[in-house]
Design a protein around this motif. Structure first.
Motif, PDB file in Angstrom:
ATOM      1  N   ALA A  73       0.836  -1.208   0.000  1.00  0.00           N
ATOM      2  CA  ALA A  73       0.000   0.000   0.000  1.00  0.00           C
ATOM      3  C   ALA A  73       0.872   1.260   0.000  1.00  0.00           C
ATOM      4  CB  ALA A  73      -0.932  -0.008   1.199  1.00  0.00           C
ATOM      5  N   MET A  74       2.020   1.203   0.666  1.00  0.00           N
ATOM      6  CA  MET A  74       2.911   2.363   0.717  1.00  0.00           C
ATOM      7  C   MET A  74       3.481   2.688  -0.667  1.00  0.00           C
ATOM      8  SD  MET A  74       4.124   4.800   2.598  1.00  0.00           S
ATOM      9  CE  MET A  74       3.889   4.319   4.326  1.00  0.00           C
ATOM     10  N   LEU A  75       3.521   1.710  -1.572  1.00  0.00           N
ATOM     11  CA  LEU A  75       3.996   1.986  -2.930  1.00  0.00           C
ATOM     12  C   LEU A  75       3.148   3.071  -3.601  1.00  0.00           C
ATOM     13  CD1 LEU A  75       4.701  -1.652  -4.209  1.00  0.00           C
ATOM     14  CD2 LEU A  75       6.388   0.073  -3.512  1.00  0.00           C
ATOM     15  N   GLY A  76       1.882   3.167  -3.190  1.00  0.00           N
ATOM     16  CA  GLY A  76       1.019   4.201  -3.743  1.00  0.00           C
ATOM     17  C   GLY A  76       1.449   5.608  -3.371  1.00  0.00           C
ATOM     18  N   ARG A  77       2.314   5.734  -2.388  1.00  0.00           N
ATOM     19  CA  ARG A  77       2.760   7.051  -1.945  1.00  0.00           C
ATOM     20  C   ARG A  77       4.054   7.494  -2.612  1.00  0.00           C
ATOM     21  NH1 ARG A  77      -0.798  10.118  -0.551  1.00  0.00           N
ATOM     22  NH2 ARG A  77       0.740  11.383   0.551  1.00  0.00           N
ATOM     23  N   LEU A  78       4.660   6.650  -3.433  1.00  0.00           N
ATOM     24  CA  LEU A  78       5.936   6.996  -4.055  1.00  0.00           C
ATOM     25  C   LEU A  78       5.892   8.311  -4.840  1.00  0.00           C
ATOM     26  CD1 LEU A  78       7.297   3.518  -5.238  1.00  0.00           C
ATOM     27  CD2 LEU A  78       8.100   4.935  -3.333  1.00  0.00           C
ATOM     28  N   PRO A  79       4.800   8.610  -5.575  1.00  0.00           N
ATOM     29  CA  PRO A  79       4.788   9.888  -6.306  1.00  0.00           C
ATOM     30  C   PRO A  79       4.869  11.126  -5.409  1.00  0.00           C
ATOM     31  CG  PRO A  79       3.082   8.406  -7.114  1.00  0.00           C
ATOM     32  CD  PRO A  79       3.606   7.808  -5.863  1.00  0.00           C
ATOM     33  N   HIS A  80       4.585  10.935  -4.126  1.00  0.00           N
ATOM     34  CA  HIS A  80       4.581  12.070  -3.192  1.00  0.00           C
ATOM     35  C   HIS A  80       5.899  12.198  -2.426  1.00  0.00           C
ATOM     36  CE1 HIS A  80       0.200  12.616  -3.694  1.00  0.00           C
ATOM     37  NE2 HIS A  80       0.168  11.295  -3.759  1.00  0.00           N
ATOM     38  N   GLN A  81       6.818  11.259  -2.644  1.00  0.00           N
ATOM     39  CA  GLN A  81       8.035  11.212  -1.846  1.00  0.00           C
ATOM     40  C   GLN A  81       9.245  11.647  -2.662  1.00  0.00           C
ATOM     41  OE1 GLN A  81       8.197   7.148  -0.528  1.00  0.00           O
ATOM     42  NE2 GLN A  81       6.331   7.322   0.696  1.00  0.00           N
ATOM     43  N   ALA A  82      10.167  12.321  -2.016  1.00  0.00           N
ATOM     44  CA  ALA A  82      11.439  12.641  -2.655  1.00  0.00           C
ATOM     45  C   ALA A  82      12.247  11.358  -2.828  1.00  0.00           C
ATOM     46  CB  ALA A  82      12.213  13.655  -1.806  1.00  0.00           C
TER      47      ALA A  82
ATOM     48  N   LEU B  27      14.417   8.405  -2.470  1.00  0.00           N
ATOM     49  CA  LEU B  27      15.017   7.702  -1.331  1.00  0.00           C
ATOM     50  C   LEU B  27      14.633   8.286   0.026  1.00  0.00           C
ATOM     51  CD1 LEU B  27      18.626   6.942  -2.651  1.00  0.00           C
ATOM     52  CD2 LEU B  27      16.614   5.449  -2.682  1.00  0.00           C
ATOM     53  N   ALA B  28      13.646   9.170   0.040  1.00  0.00           N
ATOM     54  CA  ALA B  28      13.210   9.758   1.311  1.00  0.00           C
ATOM     55  C   ALA B  28      12.345   8.761   2.081  1.00  0.00           C
ATOM     56  CB  ALA B  28      12.422  11.032   1.060  1.00  0.00           C
ATOM     57  N   ALA B  29      12.402   8.838   3.392  1.00  0.00           N
ATOM     58  CA  ALA B  29      11.549   8.000   4.227  1.00  0.00           C
ATOM     59  C   ALA B  29      10.104   8.491   4.146  1.00  0.00           C
ATOM     60  CB  ALA B  29      12.035   8.039   5.669  1.00  0.00           C
ATOM     61  N   PRO B  30       9.134   7.587   4.306  1.00  0.00           N
ATOM     62  CA  PRO B  30       7.731   8.020   4.293  1.00  0.00           C
ATOM     63  C   PRO B  30       7.454   9.055   5.372  1.00  0.00           C
ATOM     64  CG  PRO B  30       7.884   5.627   4.114  1.00  0.00           C
ATOM     65  CD  PRO B  30       9.260   6.119   4.436  1.00  0.00           C
ATOM     66  N   SER B  31       6.647  10.033   5.021  1.00  0.00           N
ATOM     67  CA  SER B  31       6.289  11.099   5.958  1.00  0.00           C
ATOM     68  C   SER B  31       5.086  10.678   6.804  1.00  0.00           C
ATOM     69  CB  SER B  31       5.947  12.366   5.178  1.00  0.00           C
ATOM     70  OG  SER B  31       4.756  12.159   4.420  1.00  0.00           O
ATOM     71  N   ALA B  32       4.737  11.528   7.749  1.00  0.00           N
ATOM     72  CA  ALA B  32       3.545  11.280   8.554  1.00  0.00           C
ATOM     73  C   ALA B  32       2.299  11.251   7.672  1.00  0.00           C
ATOM     74  CB  ALA B  32       3.420  12.358   9.629  1.00  0.00           C
TER      75      ALA B  32
END
Length: 254
Positions: free
Chosen positions: A99-108, A110-115
């Motif tokens: 499910a976290m893969l869906g957040r990749l477009p929002h992440q810099a 190699l950045a860690a997932p944000s809150a």
């Protein structure tokens, strides 16, 4: 004038050297659920993949008024989410990680997932009732459970437009009803949902239907329009008939 969520202008596409879509012109309204239906081989999945920018084509696809292929890949991935048929993922990934893969477009990079990423993923897993097995790898999930995790991945993107190709695969009737509820919630929140379904009675719960036949749009209209029902019956060679039932429309064999 309201800008369509997705628009196809003179779109043709081929698979294996054979033209499957023939000059399709289509405007899909924003903040609505549109379902694409038609007989086997009509080009439904091909059209959806073209609208998602996943297949080469002739003509132009516009996303929220802008040429789709002119958008940067990250911008496109934020605005448009995709759930395809029989999609897989690494079997050793947990449901949470998928499910976290869906957040990749929002992440810099190699950045860690944000809150915000964590919140979006939790909301998506809870919405699809997959939260309880968030720590289990995909290899330990049933087909229906996997499908709900993949749906959570698409929801986690929080895109304005959500495309789904046969999203009800492996889902039993209660979870199909849950999917319908989710779609209505997304649309009520202002998102656009475009799906391909084989289940005509479920498709008749969408706001609009696009009916394909032999790679062309045979009809586009609201679910309750008599002309929409007649077009459905005709495209399936009069082997189904549309009837009212308990305030809804159902397709029954003739």
């Amino acid at each position: 004038m309201t800008v369509p969520a997705l628009q196809a202008v003179g779109v043709s596409a081929s698979l294996g050297g054979v033209e499957v879509l023939h000059g399709v012109n289509l405007a899909l309204p924003a903040a609505r659920w549109t379902c694409i239906v038609g007989p086997n081989g009509a080009g439904k999945s091909t059209l959806l993949k073209v609208l998602a920018g996943l297949l080469p084509h002739i003509g132009e696809v516009r996303l929220l008024g802008q040429p789709l292929l002119a958008l940067a890949s990250r911008q496109r991935a934020r605005q448009l989410a995709w759930l395809g048929q029989n999609e897989g993922s690494a079997e050793d990934l947990s449901a949470w990680d998928v499910a976290m893969l869906g957040r990749l477009p929002h992440q810099a990079w190699l950045a860690a997932p944000s809150a915000a990423d964590h919140t979006a993923v939790e909301q998506a897993l809870r919405a699809t009732q997959a939260w309880e097995w968030r720590g289990r790898p995909l290899s330990q999930l049933s087909g229906g459970e996997r499908q709900r995790v993949l749906l959570a991945r698409a929801l986690a993107v929080q895109a304005q437009v959500l495309l789904m190709d046969e999203p009800l695969a492996n889902l039993d009737p209660p979870h199909q009803a849950d999917w319908l509820r989710l779609v209505r919630e997304q649309v009520a929140a202002g998102q656009t949902v475009i799906s391909v379904l084989h289940e005509i009675s479920l498709a008749l719960q969408a706001d609009e239907l696009v009916i394909l036949a032999q790679g062309r749009v045979a009809w586009q209209g609201a679910r309750a329009e008599p002309a929409t029902h007649r077009a459905l019956e005709q495209v399936f060679d009069e082997r189904i008939a549309i009837h009212p039932l308990a305030g809804q429309w159902v397709a029954l064999p003739t």
